[in-house]
Design a protein around this motif. Structure first.
Motif, PDB file in Angstrom:
ATOM      1  N   THR A 151       0.810  -1.220   0.000  1.00 50.36           N
ATOM      2  CA  THR A 151       0.000   0.000   0.000  1.00 50.36           C
ATOM      3  C   THR A 151       0.838   1.262   0.000  1.00 50.36           C
ATOM      4  N   VAL A 152       1.832   1.342   0.865  1.00 48.41           N
ATOM      5  CA  VAL A 152       2.622   2.569   0.994  1.00 48.41           C
ATOM      6  C   VAL A 152       3.487   2.787  -0.245  1.00 48.41           C
ATOM      7  N   ALA A 153       4.082   1.735  -0.759  1.00 49.96           N
ATOM      8  CA  ALA A 153       4.968   1.878  -1.912  1.00 49.96           C
ATOM      9  C   ALA A 153       4.195   2.166  -3.195  1.00 49.96           C
ATOM     10  N   THR A 154       3.033   1.542  -3.344  1.00 48.86           N
ATOM     11  CA  THR A 154       2.235   1.572  -4.580  1.00 48.86           C
ATOM     12  C   THR A 154       2.958   0.784  -5.676  1.00 48.86           C
ATOM     13  N   PRO A 155       2.227   0.293  -6.675  1.00 51.00           N
ATOM     14  CA  PRO A 155       2.879  -0.439  -7.778  1.00 51.00           C
ATOM     15  C   PRO A 155       3.764   0.440  -8.643  1.00 51.00           C
ATOM     16  N   TYR A 156       3.630   1.760  -8.517  1.00 47.51           N
ATOM     17  CA  TYR A 156       4.503   2.649  -9.285  1.00 47.51           C
ATOM     18  C   TYR A 156       5.935   2.611  -8.755  1.00 47.51           C
ATOM     19  N   LEU A 157       6.096   2.570  -7.446  1.00 50.20           N
ATOM     20  CA  LEU A 157       7.433   2.572  -6.857  1.00 50.20           C
ATOM     21  C   LEU A 157       8.024   1.175  -6.732  1.00 50.20           C
TER      22      LEU A 157
END
Length: 329
Positions: A82-88
């Motif tokens: 959740t915190v990282a997101t799939p973008y990061l």
């Protein structure tokens, strides 16, 4: 009680809920120690569950090492990204079998919807003997001739996801409304742009906090003395998210005065929002824990959590500065 899951964090809220379903949650005593996971695995352990970047202290998990340990024991690695997101970060690239998200957070980016996402890698062997429920004949999966089939026969690539859809989504009614789904999809369209700006603003705020006399410490993978810097360079080269904690260097009354004085930061428990948010974790998100359990979760009494939004970073720093001035005067 049946199968325990290993969790690299504080699990008191889970322990209150999952026994009702016959599930035990075992907390890894030293989640920063990879060998602690290996030592904690029991014959009936069913999964390792971690956050890629933890909430609230932004600790980075060593996903490749954890995936290796999980697969040595024929259990899946489940990652809350959740915190990282799939973008990061794409945890599947590093061996994760299941990736979960709270779409209420950065995926939607506006905090206006309650939603979640489950992503299955499609590589785990659910027929290894530890998960017999995937092999049991299921009446609703029967052939035209009425012959029952199991989930692995009908959905060989993604049995976990489809079992959730057919069992829990259908029978528990945990389905998104069309408008809620629309809000999440709308937010996803701007994910990369939002996260890029939030990451840059977060690093500017960190540099400011690290030099302020009203700050005792800062927790974020990009902080100067973070023990997670090496892991962040490996797993998060585009940035380590917009969540951070810092220790307020003052009394409890001064800390409360600081939060009350903030103007741009909203006092809310959400994260990953377009708006910048602040919360005093020991009093709110971790307020149900005893002091000893808060200490075990590395939540000290002076902890303040920030979630950096889309406002101008100079405005955010100015807001923090005026709040410090009022609180420490």
């Amino acid at each position: 009680m049946t199968t325990p899951y290993l969790y690299g964090g504080t699990v008191d809220s889970f322990k209150k809920i999952y026994p009702k379903f016959g599930i035990a949650i075992d907390q890894v005593a030293e989640p920063d120690d990879i060998n602690a996971y290996r030592q904690a695995i029991k014959p009936d352990t069913k999964a390792i569950y971690v956050e890629s970047i933890s909430n609230p202290n932004a600790v980075v998990a060593d996903l490749e090492a954890l995936a290796k340990i999980a697969h040595e024991h024929d259990i899946p690695l489940i990652v809350d990204n959740t915190v990282a997101t799939p973008y990061l970060l794409n945890p599947i690239k590093y061996g994760a079998d299941i990736v979960v998200y709270s779409a209420t957070k950065a995926l939607s980016g506006h905090g206006n919807v309650i939603a979640g996402v489950i992503v299955e890698a499609g590589k785990f062997n659910w027929a290894n003997g530890k998960f017999p429920h995937f092999l049991e004949p299921y009446h609703t999966l029967r052939t035209k001739e009425g012959q029952p089939r199991n989930f692995l026969e009908v959905f060989p690539d993604f049995p976990f996801s489809f079992r959730i859809r057919l069992n829990y989504l259908a029978y528990f009614g945990a389905a998104l409304s069309p408008f809620d789904a629309y809000l999440v999809l709308l937010g996803l369209e701007t994910l990369s742009e939002r996260v890029n700006k939030q990451v840059a603003s977060t690093e500017a705020v960190i540099r400011y906090l690290e030099k302020h006399r009203g700050v005792a410490w800062v927790n974020h993978p990009r902080a100067e003395h973070s023990p997670c810097r090496t892991l962040a360079e490996k797993y998060l080269p585009k940035g380590a998210g917009s969540l951070l904690t810092f220790g307020f260097n003052g009394s409890e009354q001064q800390s409360a005065k600081f939060i009350d004085a903030l103007k741009l930061f909203s006092y809310q428990a959400n994260i990953g929002d377009a708006r910048s948010l602040v919360i005093n974790s020991p009093k709110t998100t971790h307020g149900e824990l005893t002091p000893a359990k808060q200490a075990a979760a590395d939540i000290s009494s002076d902890t303040i959590r920030l979630s950096i939004g889309l406002e101008d970073p100079d405005d955010l720093i100015a807001d923090l500065e005026q709040a410090f001035v009022k609180a420490l005067a």
